[in-house]
Design a protein around this motif. Structure first.
Motif, PDB file in Angstrom:
ATOM      1  N   GLY A  87       1.222  -1.247  -0.066  1.00 48.50           N
ATOM      2  CA  GLY A  87      -0.131   0.399   0.110  1.00 48.50           C
ATOM      3  C   GLY A  87       0.991   1.529   0.079  1.00 48.50           C
ATOM      4  O   GLY A  87       0.375   2.084   0.380  1.00 48.50           O
ATOM      5  N   ASN A  88       1.648   1.061   0.279  1.00 50.60           N
ATOM      6  CA  ASN A  88       3.192   2.484  -0.307  1.00 50.60           C
ATOM      7  C   ASN A  88       2.954   3.055  -1.591  1.00 50.60           C
ATOM      8  O   ASN A  88       2.740   2.014  -3.045  1.00 50.60           O
ATOM      9  N   LYS A  89       3.778   3.853  -1.775  1.00 51.25           N
ATOM     10  CA  LYS A  89       4.190   4.870  -2.959  1.00 51.25           C
ATOM     11  C   LYS A  89       5.376   4.059  -3.571  1.00 51.25           C
ATOM     12  O   LYS A  89       6.077   3.198  -2.324  1.00 51.25           O
ATOM     13  N   LEU A  90       5.727   3.990  -4.832  1.00 52.66           N
ATOM     14  CA  LEU A  90       6.695   3.104  -5.033  1.00 52.66           C
ATOM     15  C   LEU A  90       8.286   4.172  -5.400  1.00 52.66           C
ATOM     16  O   LEU A  90       7.553   4.843  -5.001  1.00 52.66           O
ATOM     17  N   SER A  91       9.029   3.878  -4.543  1.00 52.82           N
ATOM     18  CA  SER A  91      10.146   4.085  -4.229  1.00 52.82           C
ATOM     19  C   SER A  91      11.427   4.523  -5.490  1.00 52.82           C
ATOM     20  O   SER A  91      10.586   4.258  -6.787  1.00 52.82           O
ATOM     21  N   GLU A  92      11.834   5.391  -5.690  1.00 56.32           N
ATOM     22  CA  GLU A  92      12.236   5.548  -6.894  1.00 56.32           C
ATOM     23  C   GLU A  92      13.785   4.362  -7.163  1.00 56.32           C
ATOM     24  O   GLU A  92      14.855   5.132  -6.584  1.00 56.32           O
ATOM     25  N   ASP A  93      13.106   3.987  -7.626  1.00 52.88           N
ATOM     26  CA  ASP A  93      14.579   3.121  -7.489  1.00 52.88           C
ATOM     27  C   ASP A  93      14.238   2.155  -8.668  1.00 52.88           C
ATOM     28  O   ASP A  93      13.527   2.741 -10.162  1.00 52.88           O
ATOM     29  N   ILE A  94      14.771   0.530  -8.423  1.00 51.74           N
ATOM     30  CA  ILE A  94      14.814  -0.005  -9.845  1.00 51.74           C
ATOM     31  C   ILE A  94      13.238  -0.713 -10.500  1.00 51.74           C
ATOM     32  O   ILE A  94      13.074  -0.723 -11.593  1.00 51.74           O
ATOM     33  N   VAL A  95      12.303  -0.225  -9.218  1.00 50.65           N
ATOM     34  CA  VAL A  95      10.431  -0.625  -9.673  1.00 50.65           C
ATOM     35  C   VAL A  95      10.652   0.475 -10.803  1.00 50.65           C
ATOM     36  O   VAL A  95       9.842  -0.610 -12.160  1.00 50.65           O
ATOM     37  N   THR A  96      10.519   1.520 -10.580  1.00 52.01           N
ATOM     38  CA  THR A  96      10.280   2.561 -11.754  1.00 52.01           C
ATOM     39  C   THR A  96      10.606   2.339 -12.978  1.00 52.01           C
ATOM     40  O   THR A  96      10.004   2.351 -14.143  1.00 52.01           O
TER      41      THR A  96
END
Length: 457
Positions: A87-96
């Motif tokens: 339920g958290n916002k996506l972090s600025e990492d490999i996911v995006t």
């Protein structure tokens, strides 16, 4: 004289040209919404674009909280409000970055990458597809046949719904660890598995197949169950009394005459991958989604689709309307897992699944859904089980199963499905060494896989 029209080839080549000229553009917005990450996708429109985008987001285990979709004319524009599985916002990492690679210019065609969840390749293993009527002990018999044919199951997923079963099983040769390519051996595997699947009550017929190329497991399971008409209920396929499958989602289908659309509204309890499941089914039914609004920010999900058939026409008969309702109900319920979730994690070995599912059957448990994976030398498996009579599994049955499986495998119960466990019992009664002197041996003996029932230790 041959009349050859190149129009189809021309249209296809023109679509590819437009797609190269206007590749998908993906924007990840972390500012607009405080609770979720916005993913905006726009590109030249082509059939299947929506499903491919939703599939990528689903493969990344993202939760779609809201979505606004429009694909009228020649352009495709989507906005998804997503969070991670917690339920958290996506972090600025490999996911995006993965999203951008999968959907953006480098992805070229919305195709999920080779490493995406749920994608398997025939170059790494042999893929077997099975459909047929579900019954107690079926999964145990399938894995027993594969074990006796020297096939190692490296991954599998099994769905059951409305007394039908569909499964995709990935196997390798037990000795070499390589895919099985010998035509005669594959023919024997298919023949024996078909024999297992067939039964006097299966009026629709069982199917086995060896797939070629790669497949997206859950996408293919939807196709298999739809082709097997799991949305139908007849006198031979009845839902057990008290089953959660009896609780239907609310689906309405009405025509919007002034705009030439059919409007489909769906309301049901929210869960992960719900949008993927409904879009899969509409695509399989040859419908195109032109506009859609998705809201899933509470315990319930609301989905509204403006659709037309691929021939450009809205729904034109009451029979077709009812079919859409039944198929969407089935799409929602296929993934809803009935029963108790048992998680088994431990050292992998040849024949493990055959042994475990045999123990389930001997303790009166039926598997309603299963996810089987192998990570290196570790087996990570999840089974949803119910009592063969359709009732809740008793805690003493779980303890008997745990004792029978042994210490190398941990059986974990989903705390949301059971409130208490009985004290641990002493090992006895069941073990892998003495379990096999039963009617299952007679079944294998009839298949010619063992010479006599007494030879199995």
């Amino acid at each position: 004289m041959h009349y050859w029209s190149p129009s189809l080839d021309v249209d296809y080549e023109f679509e590819k040209l437009v797609h190269r000229m206007h590749p998908p553009r993906v924007t990840v917005d972390q500012i607009t919404d405080k609770k979720s990450t916005l993913i905006k996708v726009d590109s030249a429109n082509k059939r299947g674009s929506l499903l491919e985008v939703v599939q990528v987001l689903t493969d990344l285990n993202l939760l779609i909280k809201r979505a606004y979709i429009s694909s009228d004319g020649g352009w495709f524009m989507d906005v998804f409000h997503v969070t991670d599985q917690y339920g958290n916002k996506l972090s600025e990492d490999i996911v995006t970055d993965h999203i951008l690679q999968s959907l953006g210019r480098r992805g070229c065609s919305f195709r999920s990458l080779r490493g995406s969840v749920g994608v398997q390749y025939a170059s790494e293993n042999t893929t077997i597809e099975l459909t047929g009527r579900d019954r107690p002990g079926l999964l145990s018999e399938v894995f027993a046949v594969l074990a006796d044919l020297k096939c190692n199951v490296v991954a599998a997923e099994i769905w059951t719904h409305n007394s039908r079963m569909a499964s995709i099983v990935y196997i390798t040769d037990e000795e070499t660890g390589l895919p099985i390519n010998d035509p005669d051996r594959l023919a024997k595997i298919k023949q024996l598995l078909l024999y297992v699947l067939k039964g006097d009550l299966d009026r629709r017929g069982a199917q086995t197949a060896v797939s070629v190329g790669f497949t997206h497991t859950q996408r293919r399971l939807h196709q298999l169950m739809y082709a097997d008409r799991d949305y139908d209920t007849d006198e031979y396929d009845t839902v057990p009394e008290g089953s959660s499958s009896g609780r239907k989602p609310v689906v309405t289908v009405e025509n919007c005459v002034e705009r030439g659309y059919t409007v489909v509204n769906l309301r049901c309890p929210d869960r992960p991958k719900l949008l993927f499941d409904t879009v899969c089914t509409l695509t399989d039914m040859q419908y195109v989604v032109f506009h859609s609004t998705i809201i899933a920010e509470g315990p319930e999900a609301f989905q509204e689709f403006y659709i037309r058939h691929t021939d450009g026409c809205p729904i034109s008969s009451e029979a077709e309307r009812q079919r859409v309702i039944h198929c969407l109900e089935a799409a929602v319920k296929r993934r809803v897992s009935e029963g108790l979730r048992l998680e088994l994690c431990g050292d992998d070995r040849i024949g493990l699944l055959s042994d475990v599912t045999r123990i389930f059957r001997e303790n009166g448990l039926s598997v309603t859904r299963a996810e089987v994976t192998t990570r290196g030398s570790t087996a990570v498996n999840a089974f949803y089980v119910i009592d063969s009579s359709g009732q809740q599994v008793k805690s003493e049955t779980i303890e008997a199963v745990r004792n029978a499986i042994g210490e190398t495998i941990k059986v974990k119960e989903d705390e949301t499905l059971t409130k208490s466990k009985s004290p641990a019992q002493q090992t006895g009664g069941f073990s892998l060494g003495n379990l096999f002197r039963n009617r299952s041996e007679k079944f294998l003996y009839n298949l010619g896989l063992i010479r006599s029932c007494s030879e199995v230790a």
